[in-house]
Design an enzyme around this catalytic site. Structure first.
Site, PDB file in Angstrom:
ATOM      1  N   PRO A  98      63.049  45.294  54.048  1.00  0.00           N
ATOM      2  CA  PRO A  98      64.269  45.818  54.483  1.00  0.00           C
ATOM      3  C   PRO A  98      64.913  44.580  55.625  1.00  0.00           C
ATOM      4  CG  PRO A  98      62.387  46.503  55.614  1.00  0.00           C
ATOM      5  CD  PRO A  98      61.830  45.782  54.297  1.00  0.00           C
ATOM      6  N   ASN A  99      66.254  44.793  55.731  1.00  0.00           N
ATOM      7  CA  ASN A  99      67.169  44.123  56.586  1.00  0.00           C
ATOM      8  C   ASN A  99      67.099  42.539  56.158  1.00  0.00           C
ATOM      9  OD1 ASN A  99      67.872  46.200  58.217  1.00  0.00           O
ATOM     10  ND2 ASN A  99      65.600  46.181  58.930  1.00  0.00           N
ATOM     11  N   ARG A 124      71.860  38.772  61.571  1.00  0.00           N
ATOM     12  CA  ARG A 124      70.624  38.890  62.359  1.00  0.00           C
ATOM     13  C   ARG A 124      70.632  37.420  63.278  1.00  0.00           C
ATOM     14  NH1 ARG A 124      65.631  41.191  59.089  1.00  0.00           N
ATOM     15  NH2 ARG A 124      64.851  41.691  61.322  1.00  0.00           N
ATOM     16  N   TYR A 146      65.635  33.743  62.442  1.00  0.00           N
ATOM     17  CA  TYR A 146      65.674  33.560  61.187  1.00  0.00           C
ATOM     18  C   TYR A 146      66.435  32.515  60.195  1.00  0.00           C
ATOM     19  CZ  TYR A 146      64.240  38.384  62.417  1.00  0.00           C
ATOM     20  OH  TYR A 146      63.509  39.470  62.668  1.00  0.00           O
ATOM     21  N   ASN A 173      57.991  39.017  51.641  1.00  0.00           N
ATOM     22  CA  ASN A 173      58.095  39.079  53.053  1.00  0.00           C
ATOM     23  C   ASN A 173      58.579  40.598  53.099  1.00  0.00           C
ATOM     24  OD1 ASN A 173      59.219  39.220  55.635  1.00  0.00           O
ATOM     25  ND2 ASN A 173      60.710  37.624  55.419  1.00  0.00           N
ATOM     26  N   ALA A 193      59.605  44.303  58.573  1.00  0.00           N
ATOM     27  CA  ALA A 193      59.109  45.212  59.460  1.00  0.00           C
ATOM     28  C   ALA A 193      57.949  45.927  58.907  1.00  0.00           C
ATOM     29  CB  ALA A 193      60.062  45.936  60.129  1.00  0.00           C
ATOM     30  N   HIS A 216      54.125  45.376  59.772  1.00  0.00           N
ATOM     31  CA  HIS A 216      53.345  45.636  60.939  1.00  0.00           C
ATOM     32  C   HIS A 216      52.932  47.139  60.851  1.00  0.00           C
ATOM     33  CE1 HIS A 216      55.395  42.039  62.022  1.00  0.00           C
ATOM     34  NE2 HIS A 216      56.494  42.612  62.164  1.00  0.00           N
ATOM     35  N   ASP A 250      48.073  48.590  50.128  1.00  0.00           N
ATOM     36  CA  ASP A 250      47.189  49.214  49.036  1.00  0.00           C
ATOM     37  C   ASP A 250      47.611  48.684  47.757  1.00  0.00           C
ATOM     38  OD1 ASP A 250      45.487  50.144  50.660  1.00  0.00           O
ATOM     39  OD2 ASP A 250      46.293  52.463  50.265  1.00  0.00           O
ATOM     40  N   GLU A 276      51.846  35.967  51.629  1.00  0.00           N
ATOM     41  CA  GLU A 276      52.925  36.811  52.743  1.00  0.00           C
ATOM     42  C   GLU A 276      53.792  35.675  53.628  1.00  0.00           C
ATOM     43  OE1 GLU A 276      52.017  40.412  54.696  1.00  0.00           O
ATOM     44  OE2 GLU A 276      52.758  39.633  56.435  1.00  0.00           O
ATOM     45  N   HIS A 316      56.964  34.672  56.408  1.00  0.00           N
ATOM     46  CA  HIS A 316      57.825  35.299  57.251  1.00  0.00           C
ATOM     47  C   HIS A 316      59.084  34.070  57.848  1.00  0.00           C
ATOM     48  CE1 HIS A 316      55.981  39.128  57.996  1.00  0.00           C
ATOM     49  NE2 HIS A 316      55.077  38.610  57.947  1.00  0.00           N
ATOM     50  N   SER A 342      60.543  33.892  60.752  1.00  0.00           N
ATOM     51  CA  SER A 342      60.221  33.622  62.174  1.00  0.00           C
ATOM     52  C   SER A 342      58.648  33.438  62.310  1.00  0.00           C
ATOM     53  CB  SER A 342      60.439  34.722  62.991  1.00  0.00           C
ATOM     54  OG  SER A 342      59.893  36.012  62.639  1.00  0.00           O
ATOM     55  N   ARG A 371      56.661  36.313  69.187  1.00  0.00           N
ATOM     56  CA  ARG A 371      57.658  37.354  69.303  1.00  0.00           C
ATOM     57  C   ARG A 371      56.890  38.590  70.061  1.00  0.00           C
ATOM     58  NH1 ARG A 371      61.127  38.145  64.348  1.00  0.00           N
ATOM     59  NH2 ARG A 371      62.659  38.911  66.082  1.00  0.00           N
ATOM     60  N   ARG A 384      54.861  42.793  66.655  1.00  0.00           N
ATOM     61  CA  ARG A 384      54.946  41.826  65.569  1.00  0.00           C
ATOM     62  C   ARG A 384      53.762  41.040  64.970  1.00  0.00           C
ATOM     63  NH1 ARG A 384      60.396  42.198  64.135  1.00  0.00           N
ATOM     64  NH2 ARG A 384      61.679  42.597  66.067  1.00  0.00           N
TER      65      ARG A 384
HETATM   66  C1  DQA Z   1      60.200  39.051  59.562  1.00  0.00           C
HETATM   67  C2  DQA Z   1      59.709  39.338  60.615  1.00  0.00           C
HETATM   68  C3  DQA Z   1      59.458  40.858  61.136  1.00  0.00           C
HETATM   69  O1  DQA Z   1      58.736  41.317  62.212  1.00  0.00           O
HETATM   70  C4  DQA Z   1      60.823  41.280  61.005  1.00  0.00           C
HETATM   71  O2  DQA Z   1      60.720  42.987  61.195  1.00  0.00           O
HETATM   72  C5  DQA Z   1      61.918  41.068  59.982  1.00  0.00           C
HETATM   73  C6  DQA Z   1      61.668  39.681  59.473  1.00  0.00           C
HETATM   74  C7  DQA Z   1      60.576  37.421  59.305  1.00  0.00           C
HETATM   75  O3  DQA Z   1      60.691  36.985  58.164  1.00  0.00           O
HETATM   76  O4  DQA Z   1      60.433  36.891  60.333  1.00  0.00           O
HETATM   77  O5  DQA Z   1      62.419  42.002  59.564  1.00  0.00           O
HETATM   78  O6  DQA Z   1      59.548  39.520  58.431  1.00  0.00           O
END
Ligand code: DQA
Length: 143
Positions: free
Chosen positions: A9-10, A17, A22, A71, A74, A77, A84, A95, A97, A99, A104, A108
């Site tokens: 998401p996002n 953002r 990022y 990735n 959110a 977390h 699963d 995985e 990220h 950031s 942070r 997170r």
């Molecule tokens: C993220 C880090 C997450 O905490 C955050 O909610 C994101 C992006 C990252 O790529 O740094 O949406 O996954």
């Protein structure tokens, strides 16, 4: 070799953002950078803000993609359901990220999904993905 790259998401709104966390690239630009950095690899890119859609994609891709880079944003977390699903996927799973989640807010600092992955890379902005592809190539023995 086929690598599935899932973004949660996002991440489709990276252009809106915090660039200090990022980086400056949009998700499409990150995907283009990955594909052009590894022309020998077949990539499938998938983005969804829905937890269920991400889970379904992981499940249908097991046995079809050789490796998974994810990735979960959110959901990292919070989502035991994605964790699963990750346990079901066969093949290396990394995985990523953009950031450094450990530098942070406290919420997170924990990733419940990373424990179901082979490894986790964070804090390198778009290069987290590039490092993940290098790692997958090494793990599959196809350097
Ligand atoms: C993220 C880090 C997450 O905490 C955050 O909610 C994101 C992006 C990252 O790529 O740094 O949406 O996954």
């Amino acid at each position: 070799m086929k690598i599935l790259i899932i973004n949660g998401p996002n991440l489709n709104a990276l252009h809106l953002r915090d660039k200090s966390q990022y980086g400056t690239l949009s998700l499409k630009e990150i995907e283009e950078k990955i594909a052009s950095s590894f022309p020998e690899i077949e990539f499938e890119f998938f983005q969804s803000s829905g937890e269920g859609e991400i889970i379904d994609k992981i499940i249908v891709s097991t046995g079809k993609a050789d490796a998974l880079i994810i990735n979960p944003a959110a959901y990292s977390h919070t989502s035991f359901a994605i964790r699963d699903a990750l346990e079901i996927f066969r093949g290396p799973k990394i995985e990523v990220h953009l950031s450094n989640i450990f530098g942070r807010e406290d919420f997170r600092h924990t990733s419940v999904t990373a424990a179901a992955c082979t490894g986790m890379i964070c804090g390198l902005k778009e290069f987290s993905y590039i490092a993940a592809v290098y790692s997958v190539k090494k793990l599959i023995g196809n350097e």
